[in-house]
Design an enzyme around this catalytic site. Structure first.
Site, PDB file in Angstrom:
ATOM      1  N   ASP A   1      -1.530   4.487  -6.561  1.00 50.73           N
ATOM      2  CA  ASP A   1      -0.103   4.310  -6.262  1.00 50.73           C
ATOM      3  C   ASP A   1       0.730   5.448  -6.818  1.00 50.73           C
ATOM      4  O   ASP A   1       1.767   5.803  -6.264  1.00 50.73           O
ATOM      5  CB  ASP A   1       0.381   2.966  -6.792  1.00 50.73           C
TER       6      ASP A   1
ATOM      7  N   GLN B   1      -5.656  -8.872  -2.085  1.00 46.18           N
ATOM      8  CA  GLN B   1      -5.690  -7.831  -1.038  1.00 46.18           C
ATOM      9  C   GLN B   1      -7.118  -7.483  -0.626  1.00 46.18           C
ATOM     10  O   GLN B   1      -7.358  -7.070   0.505  1.00 46.18           O
ATOM     11  CB  GLN B   1      -4.993  -6.554  -1.530  1.00 46.18           C
TER      12      GLN B   1
ATOM     13  N   ASN C   1      -3.010   2.191 -10.299  1.00 48.94           N
ATOM     14  CA  ASN C   1      -3.491   1.515  -9.083  1.00 48.94           C
ATOM     15  C   ASN C   1      -3.480   0.020  -9.390  1.00 48.94           C
ATOM     16  O   ASN C   1      -3.146  -0.409 -10.508  1.00 48.94           O
ATOM     17  CB  ASN C   1      -4.889   2.012  -8.694  1.00 48.94           C
ATOM     18  N   LYS C   2      -3.824  -0.767  -8.400  1.00 44.87           N
ATOM     19  CA  LYS C   2      -3.776  -2.224  -8.525  1.00 44.87           C
ATOM     20  C   LYS C   2      -4.391  -2.714  -9.828  1.00 44.87           C
ATOM     21  O   LYS C   2      -5.440  -2.214 -10.257  1.00 44.87           O
ATOM     22  CB  LYS C   2      -4.496  -2.830  -7.311  1.00 44.87           C
TER      23      LYS C   2
ATOM     24  N   GLY D   1       0.873  -1.175   0.000  1.00 43.10           N
ATOM     25  CA  GLY D   1       0.000   0.000   0.000  1.00 43.10           C
ATOM     26  C   GLY D   1       0.912   1.226   0.000  1.00 43.10           C
ATOM     27  O   GLY D   1       1.842   1.311   0.818  1.00 43.10           O
TER      28      GLY D   1
HETATM   29  O1  MRU Z   1       0.649  -4.091  -4.506  1.00 43.97           O
HETATM   30  P1  MRU Z   1       0.028  -3.294  -3.398  1.00 43.97           P
HETATM   31  O2  MRU Z   1      -0.830  -4.112  -2.492  1.00 43.97           O
HETATM   32  O3  MRU Z   1       1.065  -2.472  -2.645  1.00 43.97           O
HETATM   33  O4  MRU Z   1      -0.922  -2.274  -4.138  1.00 43.97           O
HETATM   34  C1  MRU Z   1      -1.682  -1.371  -3.379  1.00 43.97           C
HETATM   35  C2  MRU Z   1      -2.693  -0.647  -4.155  1.00 43.97           C
HETATM   36  O5  MRU Z   1      -2.758  -0.725  -5.370  1.00 43.97           O
HETATM   37  C3  MRU Z   1      -3.578   0.274  -3.376  1.00 43.97           C
HETATM   38  O6  MRU Z   1      -4.843   0.351  -3.944  1.00 43.97           O
HETATM   39  C4  MRU Z   1      -2.893   1.648  -3.375  1.00 43.97           C
HETATM   40  O7  MRU Z   1      -1.566   1.566  -2.879  1.00 43.97           O
HETATM   41  C5  MRU Z   1      -3.556   2.611  -2.551  1.00 43.97           C
HETATM   42  S1  MRU Z   1      -3.155   2.313  -0.895  1.00 43.97           S
HETATM   43  C6  MRU Z   1      -3.717   3.543   0.081  1.00 43.97           C
END
Ligand code: MRU
Length: 339
Positions: free
Chosen positions: A224, A183, A234-235, A56
């Protein structure tokens, strides 16, 4: 964040510093176990970020800040420590923001504490602004985990939902499971259980079904990295949710603090996208599901063009993509963000 341990609610952060050690809720173990990972040097911190003990965008930044303060205190070679941590994950802008902040502030523990506290305060503000967009019985869809685990406390996309729930709104959350690392199913659902927020986990490919039936009032996701024109990473899977939302006339909001905005990148094509191990796709929870001999592609993030974004929810307020210049101006006047 509220955490229920053995039937008792206690308050806990996702990341903190204690007795010279960076302490992390081990997010690989949630929801089965609540375990704390101790990072004792910059190698441990780099491992924790790369292996997603902590993940995150803002939480990665806070971990890097504490990790660098610890490395400095332990008299590690700071050039090497910075490089090690910088190379862990390429997409989340917060990592680079935090490293820069610590470099500018002499790697002090005070600076790391300030960085963490700023993230907590700013995500609470995001929650307060975002709550104004949530109707009394709002049905909200979210993707991945952008909750307290992803920040330290409060969250970005989940903060408005927490505040709405605290105010007594009867909200309902559709939680995308978020393959391949799950997640949504593992972390977001766990956080919503702790908060007592009504929700259901849905398969990633079910979002269109619920949107098409008119069951979703709004979508809120985290980010991100957000480029200067409002395109954002984003994810993986976020882009298709944004397109589906547009098709169905559902507002699609992006909640993120200033630390996630990268005004040095003009648009989404410049955002580096992390490619993770094939094993994350070929296996589910270490059980192989794909045929032997198959390979997988595993981009960890995708980029959603700004035209799909109804507004950005930030600690400065709520802005449509056409007003992203106002966010930039406010960041320029914000001592913490300017560094
Ligand atoms: O791969 P991750 O779990 O670090 O990815 C996180 C995300 O894509 C979240 O949606 C993003 O970081 C926002 S977190 C406040």
């Amino acid at each position: 964040m509220k955490v229920i341990v053995d039937g008792t609610a206690k308050t806990m952060l996702a990341v903190w510093f204690e007795n010279g050690i960076v302490k992390l809720i081990d997010q690989r173990k949630i929801p089965e176990k609540l375990e704390i990972f101790d990072a004792r040097n910059s190698d441990d911190v780099a491992y924790a970020i790369r292996d997603m003990v902590v993940r995150g965008a803002p939480a990665i930044g806070v971990t890097a800040a504490y990790g660098l303060a610890m490395a400095y205190n332990n008299k590690e070679n700071m050039g090497e420590a910075v490089e090690k941590i910088r190379k862990t994950r390429p997409t989340a802008h917060d990592l680079f923001k935090a490293i820069h902040y610590m470099e500018e502030n002499g790697f002090s523990l005070d600076a790391a504490n300030r960085y963490s506290q700023e993230m907590i305060n700013r995500s609470r503000k995001i929650g307060e602004y975002g709550n104004t967009l949530i109707p009394e019985k709002g049905r909200i869809l979210t993707h991945c985990n952008a909750g307290a685990l992803a920040v330290v406390d409060w969250g970005t996309a989940l903060a408005p939902m927490r505040i709405a729930n605290n105010e007594g709104k009867k909200i309902f959350v559709y939680v995308d499971e978020t393959r391949p690392r799950l997640q949504g199913a593992r972390l977001t659902a766990w956080e919503l259980v702790q908060e007592g927020i009504d929700h259901a986990v849905i398969a990633d490919n079910a979002a269109g079904f619920f949107m098409g039936k008119g069951d979703v009032d709004l979508v809120i996701v985290g980010a991100d990295r957000i480029a200067a024109n409002g395109d954002f990473a984003n994810k993986i899977g976020t882009y298709e949710k944004a397109v589906l939302a547009r098709e169905n006339g559902i507002p699609f909001y992006v909640a993120a603090p200033g630390s996630t905005f990268d005004f040095t990148i003009p648009n989404g094509t410049g955002i580096p996208i992390e490619e993770r191990s094939q094993e994350e796709v070929l296996n589910v929870e270490k059980i192989r599901i794909a045929s032997g001999g198959s390979r997988a592609l595993n981009p960890a993030f995708d980029v959603t063009p700004f035209k799909y974004v109804a507004a950005f929810i930030t600690e400065y307020g709520i802005f449509t993509p056409s007003k992203i210049g106002s966010i930039r101006k406010m960041m320029d006047q914000d001592l913490f963000m300017r560094v």
